[in-house]
Design a protein around this motif. Sequence first.
Motif, PDB file in Angstrom:
ATOM      1  N   SER A   1       0.842  -1.192   0.000  1.00  0.00           N
ATOM      2  CA  SER A   1       0.000   0.000   0.000  1.00  0.00           C
ATOM      3  C   SER A   1       0.878   1.243   0.000  1.00  0.00           C
ATOM      4  CB  SER A   1      -0.919  -0.001   1.236  1.00  0.00           C
ATOM      5  OG  SER A   1      -1.735   1.144   1.243  1.00  0.00           O
TER       6      SER A   1
ATOM      7  N   GLY B   1      -2.112   5.172   0.052  1.00  0.00           N
ATOM      8  CA  GLY B   1      -3.506   4.765   0.104  1.00  0.00           C
ATOM      9  C   GLY B   1      -3.943   3.793  -0.966  1.00  0.00           C
TER      10      GLY B   1
ATOM     11  N   ASP C   1       1.480   7.829   6.068  1.00  0.00           N
ATOM     12  CA  ASP C   1       1.766   6.967   4.926  1.00  0.00           C
ATOM     13  C   ASP C   1       3.151   6.335   5.096  1.00  0.00           C
ATOM     14  OD1 ASP C   1       1.011   6.259   1.960  1.00  0.00           O
ATOM     15  OD2 ASP C   1       3.126   6.832   1.960  1.00  0.00           O
TER      16      ASP C   1
END
Length: 237
Positions: free
Chosen positions: A18, A21, A206
């Motif tokens: 990932s 996102g 992230d």
Amino acid sequence: FIGGVWGLYWLGGLGPISIFGSAINLGWLGNFIALIYVVWMLNLYNFMDGIDGLASIEAICACLGASLIFWITGNYSLILAPLILAFAVAGFCWWNFPPARIFMGDAGSGFLGVTLAILSIYSAWTSSALLFVWLIMLGVFIVDATLTLLRRLVRGDAVYEAHRSHAYQFASRQLKSHKKVTFGVAAINVFWLWPMALIVGKQWMDPVLGVFISYLPLIALAIFFKGGSLERKETAV
């Protein structure tokens, strides 16, 4: 490479990653990247095993740090393997801590590099963020070894030859102490990299951004200690 292929075969290759996102399955390209990663981890861990206690402390910090994050995030099934490895290395570190009485050698450092790489890829099958947890916890070794290699490649050095131009080696000579450098790396792992790894593991940031932020001061530190620079020639009198 054979060991890397064998490990990735039993793991089922690299799982979906990932990034910002979006889940990306890289397929065979991902497996090839994972193989290069395993082989590079073997080599960089060997490169970084150059002063007393450093490789041991790095493995202990990475394994205990990752295990604690697995526990906090509820990934209990991932805890046992790195925890066992941490305690095994701790038993070795008792004798390897500066001034060292025994040494890891290529077999020990190579084993740790491959095993840590395999553990990180295995973790990614549970959550790709956990792969980045490992990349952050191993940041000191990854940054120093990679930056040094790149600078030597650009300069045209024979990278297969032994050298003493890693940042940690310059630091140990400048500080005239293995212990100070080893303790310094432990402090970086505990007070900077582990909190950043926890933020990524909890998915509050992230993963790619987390690795980037984590590595910035490590790159600056490696440059400060002249990682990859030409070694000073000492003339015997």
